[in-house]
Motif scaffolding. Sequence first.
Motif, short mmCIF file in Angstrom:
data_model
loop_
_atom_site.label_atom_id
_atom_site.label_comp_id
_atom_site.label_asym_id
_atom_site.label_seq_id
_atom_site.Cartn_x
_atom_site.Cartn_y
_atom_site.Cartn_z
N MET A 1 0.88 -1.22 -0.08
CA MET A 1 -0.05 0.00 0.21
C MET A 1 0.80 1.27 0.12
N SER A 2 0.62 2.17 -0.86
CA SER A 2 1.38 3.35 -1.18
C SER A 2 0.62 4.61 -1.03
N PHE A 3 0.90 5.58 -0.39
CA PHE A 3 0.27 6.94 -0.49
C PHE A 3 1.04 8.10 -1.36
N ASP A 4 2.24 7.55 -1.88
CA ASP A 4 3.09 8.28 -2.67
C ASP A 4 2.32 9.40 -3.47
N ASP A 5 1.36 8.78 -4.41
CA ASP A 5 0.70 9.68 -5.42
C ASP A 5 -0.03 10.61 -4.51
N ALA A 6 -1.01 10.11 -3.42
CA ALA A 6 -1.80 11.21 -3.04
C ALA A 6 -1.13 12.14 -2.10
N ILE A 7 0.21 11.79 -1.41
CA ILE A 7 1.11 12.95 -1.13
C ILE A 7 1.49 13.89 -2.12
N GLU A 8 1.94 13.52 -3.07
CA GLU A 8 2.42 14.51 -4.34
C GLU A 8 1.20 15.46 -4.55
N ALA A 9 0.09 14.72 -4.88
CA ALA A 9 -1.32 15.45 -5.29
C ALA A 9 -1.36 16.66 -4.37
N LEU A 10 -1.63 16.03 -2.76
CA LEU A 10 -2.03 17.10 -1.77
C LEU A 10 -0.90 18.21 -1.61
N SER A 11 0.43 17.90 -2.09
CA SER A 11 1.41 19.02 -1.70
C SER A 11 1.17 19.85 -2.83
N THR A 12 0.81 19.41 -3.96
CA THR A 12 0.51 20.31 -4.90
C THR A 12 -0.68 21.18 -4.76
N ASP A 13 -1.90 20.65 -4.31
CA ASP A 13 -2.94 21.47 -3.78
C ASP A 13 -2.72 22.40 -2.61
N ALA A 14 -1.85 21.99 -1.59
CA ALA A 14 -1.43 22.91 -0.39
C ALA A 14 -0.97 24.36 -0.98
N LEU A 15 -0.35 24.28 -2.21
CA LEU A 15 0.27 25.66 -2.70
C LEU A 15 -0.93 26.72 -2.77
N LYS A 16 -2.30 26.39 -2.58
CA LYS A 16 -3.18 27.38 -2.83
C LYS A 16 -3.32 28.14 -1.50
N PHE A 17 -2.36 27.66 -0.55
CA PHE A 17 -2.40 28.56 0.83
C PHE A 17 -1.14 29.65 0.89
N VAL A 18 -0.39 29.46 -0.29
CA VAL A 18 0.86 30.44 -0.30
C VAL A 18 0.54 31.48 -1.20
N SER A 19 1.00 32.60 -0.57
CA SER A 19 0.62 33.85 -1.42
C SER A 19 2.05 34.67 -1.54
N ASP A 20 2.13 35.65 -2.34
CA ASP A 20 3.40 36.35 -2.65
C ASP A 20 3.80 37.07 -1.26
N GLY A 21 5.07 37.12 -1.04
CA GLY A 21 5.54 38.04 0.29
C GLY A 21 5.58 37.40 1.61
N GLN A 22 4.98 36.00 1.61
CA GLN A 22 4.89 35.31 2.94
C GLN A 22 6.21 34.83 3.53
N ILE A 23 6.16 34.47 4.65
CA ILE A 23 7.14 33.81 5.39
C ILE A 23 6.46 32.38 5.54
N LEU A 24 7.15 31.25 5.28
CA LEU A 24 6.49 29.94 5.24
C LEU A 24 7.40 29.00 6.26
N GLY A 25 6.44 28.45 7.20
CA GLY A 25 7.41 27.35 7.95
C GLY A 25 7.44 26.09 7.32
N LEU A 26 8.91 25.50 7.03
CA LEU A 26 8.91 24.41 6.55
C LEU A 26 9.30 23.01 7.48
N GLY A 27 7.96 22.26 7.64
CA GLY A 27 8.19 21.11 8.57
C GLY A 27 9.18 20.03 7.92
N SER A 28 9.15 18.98 8.75
CA SER A 28 10.06 17.89 8.40
C SER A 28 9.43 16.48 8.13
N GLY A 29 10.03 15.68 7.27
CA GLY A 29 9.30 14.48 7.04
C GLY A 29 8.87 14.22 5.61
N ARG A 30 8.31 13.19 5.23
CA ARG A 30 7.93 12.80 3.74
C ARG A 30 7.07 13.93 3.18
#
Length: 226
Positions: free
Chosen positions: A1-30
């Motif tokens: 069982m692999s979640f890799d495709d979903a992790i990649e898809a949601l990581s792209t979707d999460a970009l909608k919370f990114v705006s120009d000029g922001q400071i973003l915290g980058l966590g650790s892990g897969r």
Amino acid sequence: MSFDDAIEALSTDALKFVSDGQILGLGSGRAATAFVKSLSRLVRAGDVDIRGVPTSLQIKMAAQLGGIPLVEADQVGCIDVVFDGADQIDSQGFVIKGGGGALLRENILIGMAEKVVIMADSSKFVTNLARPVPVEVHQLARTSAIQKITDLGGRPSLRKLERGYPFITENGNIILDCDFGTITEPESLRQKIIAIPGVMECGIFTRIPDVIYMADIGGRFETIVR
């Protein structure tokens, strides 16, 4: 069982919370690493001008490789959005983190954040937290912290590397992985652990995420907004 495709898809979707000029915290892990790769494509395309604050050397190197401008947490007063993973998430939104050993820096960033986005696969979601809780401890407090955690009903174990040496965090501390069984009162337990002299951070995170991504097999994911 692999979640890799979903992790990649949601990581792209999460970009909608990114705006120009922001400071973003980058966590650790897969999941956080997948997000950094997606963010790197956005930065390289010139679509956003952001700065990232890494929680570990691992994620710092991934961000540098992707061309993401970085600053340290002590150089900023607040963080717009933190994107991070989780080791376990309960039905209330409480999280256990620290499997990779970056719990102190991760919690500092989450405490500074206006918004917290957590990304994890569906195997991490439970009714009650029940996995061992990572506790970062100053080396001088190793014996006393083990005793006090035992007094709280936990079974602490010193985290070690494959060759038997103690795991040392990037802050120079040790980690005790503490089994408390099923945790029904995470806020209370966190307060008791943090109160132990020499404890630097507890892996129970009680700040409820604003957005939770749950990855499933087959490239599917669910978004939970609180």
